[in-house]
Design a protein around this motif. Structure first.
Motif, PDB file in Angstrom:
ATOM      1  N   GLU A 156      35.730  21.737   5.090  1.00 35.91           N
ATOM      2  CA  GLU A 156      35.053  22.743   5.901  1.00 35.91           C
ATOM      3  C   GLU A 156      33.556  22.793   5.602  1.00 35.91           C
ATOM      4  OE1 GLU A 156      35.287  27.516   6.948  1.00 35.91           O
ATOM      5  OE2 GLU A 156      36.571  26.669   5.390  1.00 35.91           O
ATOM      6  N   ASN A 157      33.209  22.693   4.306  1.00 36.40           N
ATOM      7  CA  ASN A 157      31.788  22.668   3.936  1.00 36.40           C
ATOM      8  C   ASN A 157      31.078  21.480   4.570  1.00 36.40           C
ATOM      9  OD1 ASN A 157      31.659  24.987   2.429  1.00 36.40           O
ATOM     10  ND2 ASN A 157      32.061  23.976   0.470  1.00 36.40           N
ATOM     11  N   ALA A 158      31.757  20.321   4.541  1.00 34.70           N
ATOM     12  CA  ALA A 158      31.140  19.117   5.114  1.00 34.70           C
ATOM     13  C   ALA A 158      30.886  19.292   6.609  1.00 34.70           C
ATOM     14  CB  ALA A 158      32.049  17.911   4.859  1.00 34.70           C
ATOM     15  N   ILE A 159      31.823  19.931   7.318  1.00 33.79           N
ATOM     16  CA  ILE A 159      31.665  20.100   8.770  1.00 33.79           C
ATOM     17  C   ILE A 159      30.646  21.183   9.089  1.00 33.79           C
ATOM     18  CG2 ILE A 159      32.855  20.802  10.890  1.00 33.79           C
ATOM     19  CD1 ILE A 159      35.371  19.480   9.760  1.00 33.79           C
ATOM     20  N   ARG A 160      30.771  22.340   8.443  1.00 27.57           N
ATOM     21  CA  ARG A 160      29.905  23.468   8.787  1.00 27.57           C
ATOM     22  C   ARG A 160      28.466  23.231   8.386  1.00 27.57           C
ATOM     23  NH1 ARG A 160      32.013  28.817   6.347  1.00 27.57           N
ATOM     24  NH2 ARG A 160      30.180  29.583   7.488  1.00 27.57           N
ATOM     25  N   HIS A 161      28.258  22.690   7.159  1.00 27.44           N
ATOM     26  CA  HIS A 161      26.891  22.542   6.656  1.00 27.44           C
ATOM     27  C   HIS A 161      26.307  21.153   6.893  1.00 27.44           C
ATOM     28  CE1 HIS A 161      27.418  26.434   4.816  1.00 27.44           C
ATOM     29  NE2 HIS A 161      28.451  25.996   4.101  1.00 27.44           N
ATOM     30  N   GLY A 162      27.176  20.184   7.164  1.00 28.35           N
ATOM     31  CA  GLY A 162      26.637  18.840   7.334  1.00 28.35           C
ATOM     32  C   GLY A 162      26.657  18.314   8.754  1.00 28.35           C
ATOM     33  N   VAL A 172      32.764  12.626   8.824  1.00 29.14           N
ATOM     34  CA  VAL A 172      33.291  13.130   7.549  1.00 29.14           C
ATOM     35  C   VAL A 172      34.304  12.112   7.036  1.00 29.14           C
ATOM     36  CG1 VAL A 172      34.654  14.920   6.413  1.00 29.14           C
ATOM     37  CG2 VAL A 172      32.946  15.558   8.118  1.00 29.14           C
ATOM     38  N   THR A 173      34.147  11.706   5.771  1.00 30.90           N
ATOM     39  CA  THR A 173      35.042  10.720   5.170  1.00 30.90           C
ATOM     40  C   THR A 173      35.829  11.366   4.046  1.00 30.90           C
ATOM     41  OG1 THR A 173      33.483   8.928   5.688  1.00 30.90           O
ATOM     42  CG2 THR A 173      35.181   8.476   4.030  1.00 30.90           C
ATOM     43  N   ILE A 174      37.147  11.217   4.119  1.00 32.91           N
ATOM     44  CA  ILE A 174      38.033  11.730   3.070  1.00 32.91           C
ATOM     45  C   ILE A 174      38.713  10.530   2.431  1.00 32.91           C
ATOM     46  CG2 ILE A 174      39.968  13.256   2.532  1.00 32.91           C
ATOM     47  CD1 ILE A 174      39.440  14.636   5.229  1.00 32.91           C
ATOM     48  N   SER A 175      38.504  10.333   1.154  1.00 33.04           N
ATOM     49  CA  SER A 175      39.120   9.194   0.474  1.00 33.04           C
ATOM     50  C   SER A 175      39.816   9.669  -0.797  1.00 33.04           C
ATOM     51  CB  SER A 175      38.073   8.127   0.125  1.00 33.04           C
ATOM     52  OG  SER A 175      37.104   8.650  -0.773  1.00 33.04           O
ATOM     53  N   ALA A 176      40.874   8.950  -1.165  1.00 35.19           N
ATOM     54  CA  ALA A 176      41.626   9.257  -2.387  1.00 35.19           C
ATOM     55  C   ALA A 176      42.242   7.982  -2.922  1.00 35.19           C
ATOM     56  CB  ALA A 176      42.707  10.302  -2.115  1.00 35.19           C
ATOM     57  N   LYS A 177      42.134   7.790  -4.222  1.00 37.91           N
ATOM     58  CA  LYS A 177      42.722   6.613  -4.858  1.00 37.91           C
ATOM     59  C   LYS A 177      43.099   6.951  -6.295  1.00 37.91           C
ATOM     60  CE  LYS A 177      38.241   4.707  -6.292  1.00 37.91           C
ATOM     61  NZ  LYS A 177      37.340   3.532  -6.252  1.00 37.91           N
ATOM     62  N   ALA A 185      32.935  13.301   1.863  1.00 38.67           N
ATOM     63  CA  ALA A 185      31.519  13.030   2.115  1.00 38.67           C
ATOM     64  C   ALA A 185      31.216  13.172   3.600  1.00 38.67           C
ATOM     65  CB  ALA A 185      31.158  11.620   1.636  1.00 38.67           C
ATOM     66  N   ASP A 186      29.991  13.541   3.890  1.00 42.99           N
ATOM     67  CA  ASP A 186      29.516  13.574   5.279  1.00 42.99           C
ATOM     68  C   ASP A 186      28.173  12.870   5.349  1.00 42.99           C
ATOM     69  OD1 ASP A 186      27.118  15.612   5.361  1.00 42.99           O
ATOM     70  OD2 ASP A 186      28.644  16.594   4.126  1.00 42.99           O
ATOM     71  N   ASP A 187      27.809  12.447   6.558  1.00 42.08           N
ATOM     72  CA  ASP A 187      26.510  11.774   6.755  1.00 42.08           C
ATOM     73  C   ASP A 187      25.540  12.679   7.505  1.00 42.08           C
ATOM     74  OD1 ASP A 187      27.648  11.816   9.224  1.00 42.08           O
ATOM     75  OD2 ASP A 187      27.503   9.662   9.609  1.00 42.08           O
ATOM     76  N   GLY A 188      25.661  13.981   7.197  1.00 49.14           N
ATOM     77  CA  GLY A 188      24.824  14.962   7.880  1.00 49.14           C
ATOM     78  C   GLY A 188      23.415  15.044   7.320  1.00 49.14           C
ATOM     79  N   ALA A 189      22.817  16.230   7.488  1.00 45.95           N
ATOM     80  CA  ALA A 189      21.406  16.401   7.148  1.00 45.95           C
ATOM     81  C   ALA A 189      21.138  16.313   5.660  1.00 45.95           C
ATOM     82  CB  ALA A 189      20.925  17.756   7.675  1.00 45.95           C
ATOM     83  N   GLY A 190      22.113  16.697   4.828  1.00 44.46           N
ATOM     84  CA  GLY A 190      21.884  16.689   3.385  1.00 44.46           C
ATOM     85  C   GLY A 190      20.926  17.790   2.968  1.00 44.46           C
ATOM     86  N   ALA A 211      21.000  14.308  -0.634  1.00 41.71           N
ATOM     87  CA  ALA A 211      19.591  13.980  -0.448  1.00 41.71           C
ATOM     88  C   ALA A 211      19.249  14.227   1.018  1.00 41.71           C
ATOM     89  CB  ALA A 211      19.301  12.523  -0.834  1.00 41.71           C
ATOM     90  N   PRO A 212      18.019  14.590   1.330  1.00 46.57           N
ATOM     91  CA  PRO A 212      17.645  14.828   2.735  1.00 46.57           C
ATOM     92  C   PRO A 212      17.948  13.616   3.612  1.00 46.57           C
ATOM     93  CG  PRO A 212      15.921  15.618   1.269  1.00 46.57           C
ATOM     94  CD  PRO A 212      16.895  14.870   0.416  1.00 46.57           C
ATOM     95  N   GLY A 213      18.696  13.843   4.674  1.00 52.19           N
ATOM     96  CA  GLY A 213      19.042  12.772   5.602  1.00 52.19           C
ATOM     97  C   GLY A 213      20.158  11.874   5.138  1.00 52.19           C
ATOM     98  N   ARG A 214      20.734  12.145   3.975  1.00 51.49           N
ATOM     99  CA  ARG A 214      21.773  11.255   3.441  1.00 51.49           C
ATOM    100  C   ARG A 214      23.118  11.965   3.237  1.00 51.49           C
ATOM    101  NH1 ARG A 214      19.463   8.078  -1.612  1.00 51.49           N
ATOM    102  NH2 ARG A 214      21.572   7.202  -1.417  1.00 51.49           N
ATOM    103  N   GLY A 215      23.240  13.148   3.811  1.00 50.01           N
ATOM    104  CA  GLY A 215      24.514  13.836   3.758  1.00 50.01           C
ATOM    105  C   GLY A 215      24.813  14.457   2.397  1.00 50.01           C
ATOM    106  N   PHE A 216      26.074  14.822   2.252  1.00 49.94           N
ATOM    107  CA  PHE A 216      26.534  15.516   1.042  1.00 49.94           C
ATOM    108  C   PHE A 216      27.858  14.890   0.618  1.00 49.94           C
ATOM    109  CE2 PHE A 216      28.120  18.956  -1.567  1.00 49.94           C
ATOM    110  CZ  PHE A 216      26.963  19.526  -2.097  1.00 49.94           C
TER     111      PHE A 216
END
Length: 353
Positions: A267-273, A283-288, A299-304, A336-341
């Motif tokens: 939710e944080n990735a969608i709302r804020h990113g 939005v990428t969800i990974s698990a291993k 992770a998201d590729d939003g504004a960061g 980072a700015p422009g690199r998502g969260f």
């Protein structure tokens, strides 16, 4: 009633067996001492006194334990505790010696003449035996009290974690309802089929969120199911502006994680990113699973942002991870700015039944 009697008989037999064993060792010690000094006598001269002395202690032990349970060590009263038990130990020692000599005199009249010598010679050892029994009771009580406190603390921790999880559910449900109903109301007239699908997803989401069988931990697969119900609503609301990539290793699905771990991170990735960007994002969800640990990345590729700001949701997640796994877990974030969260979570691997 029979079980109680059986338990008491078992304890009495065990106690008698312990003291008889000590008596045999004592008799052997006396014999070896006299043998080394070329004064060895027939075994009956050693077995008889040793058995009488130790069988008497077997009879006295329950009384001593009862006294030790009544006169306990209390904070600020250690001197009183020691002096009281020392006085009782002297009385017990004298009584034990008198009864011992009385029994042995039935075998040999010469034991009456040895009474003063026996009183002086056995006083210290008898008081020491009494002190050892008191120490056993006191230590056992202290350990039991410590275990009870640890158990109560563990129960309180569990109750706190469960209350925290319940609180999360209570917070999430109205939040979902508000956003989802707003999105549905905008689609009811223009896209009724889409609105109908969102209502179905909303029902599924609410059913999962109030599931009474969900404890403070659940499998990653269950958490993904819950998150998928949430993502279905967001995908319907944002349309092509939201892309979700799932990279989940099959062996990770049965690993246990804290309940409601994934949804707040997504939710944080969608709302804020993502949602604030006109073009949307991914939005990428990974698990291993590696090195006996489960690694999760959202992770998201939003504004960061220029720096990481840990809000209530992330702080709560960190607190729950620490409470459940101690130092065996980690939660790190980078942006980072422009690199998502990006949020990384590591927990020890434990599979759900």
């Amino acid at each position: 009633m029979r079980d109680t009697q059986k338990r008491l008989l078992t304890r009495a037999a065990t106690l008698l067996g312990i003291w008889v064993g000590i008596g045999l060792l004592t008799a052997g010690q006396w014999y070896m001492y006299d043998l080394a000094n070329s004064q060895a006598r027939p075994w009956k001269h050693y077995i008889g006194p040793a058995m009488v002395a130790n069988v008497l202690w077997a009879c006295v032990t329950p009384i001593v334990f009862s006294i030790a349970n009544r006169i306990t060590l209390q904070r600020g009263r250690a001197v009183r505790f020691i002096l009281t038990h020392f006085a009782i130990g002297l009385v017990v020692s004298v009584c034990h010696t008198l009864i011992f000599v009385m029994f042995m005199s039935q075998i040999d009249d010469g034991w009456y003449k040895m009474l003063p010598h026996k009183l002086a010679g056995s006083l210290q050892i008898n008081v020491l035996i009494y002190a050892m029994m008191v120490a056993i009771v006191t230590t056992t009580r202290a350990l039991r009290h410590l275990n009870d406190r640890e158990l109560q603390a563990a129960q309180m921790e569990t109750q706190l974690a469960e209350a925290e999880t319940a609180s999360l559910r209570a917070q999430l449900q109205p939040h979902f309802l508000f956003n989802a109903l707003n999105a549905i109301s905008a689609l009811v007239r223009s896209e009724p089929l889409k609105a109908e699908r969102m209502i179905a997803r909303l029902g599924e989401l609410l059913r999962l969120s109030i599931d009474g069988h969900r404890g403070q931990e659940s499998s990653l697969g269950d958490e993904l199911d819950f998150t998928e119900a949430y993502l279905a609503i967001e995908e319907a609301r944002l349309g092509e502006r939201l892309t979700v990539i799932r990279e989940i290793a099959p062996e990770a699905l049965t690993a246990t994680v804290p309940s409601l771990l994934l949804q707040p991170l997504v939710e944080n990735a969608i709302r804020h990113g993502i949602s604030g960007l006109p073009q949307g994002g991914t939005v990428t969800i990974s698990a291993k699973v590696t090195e006996a640990c489960l690694h999760i990345v959202v992770a998201d590729d939003g504004a960061g942002a220029a720096s990481v700001t840990e809000g209530v949701g992330l702080a709560n997640t960190r607190r729950r991870l620490t409470r459940l796994y101690g130092e065996r877990q980690s939660l790190t974030m980078d942006t980072a700015p422009g690199r998502g969260f990006r949020v990384k979570v590591k927990v020890p691997l434990c599979t759900a039944p």
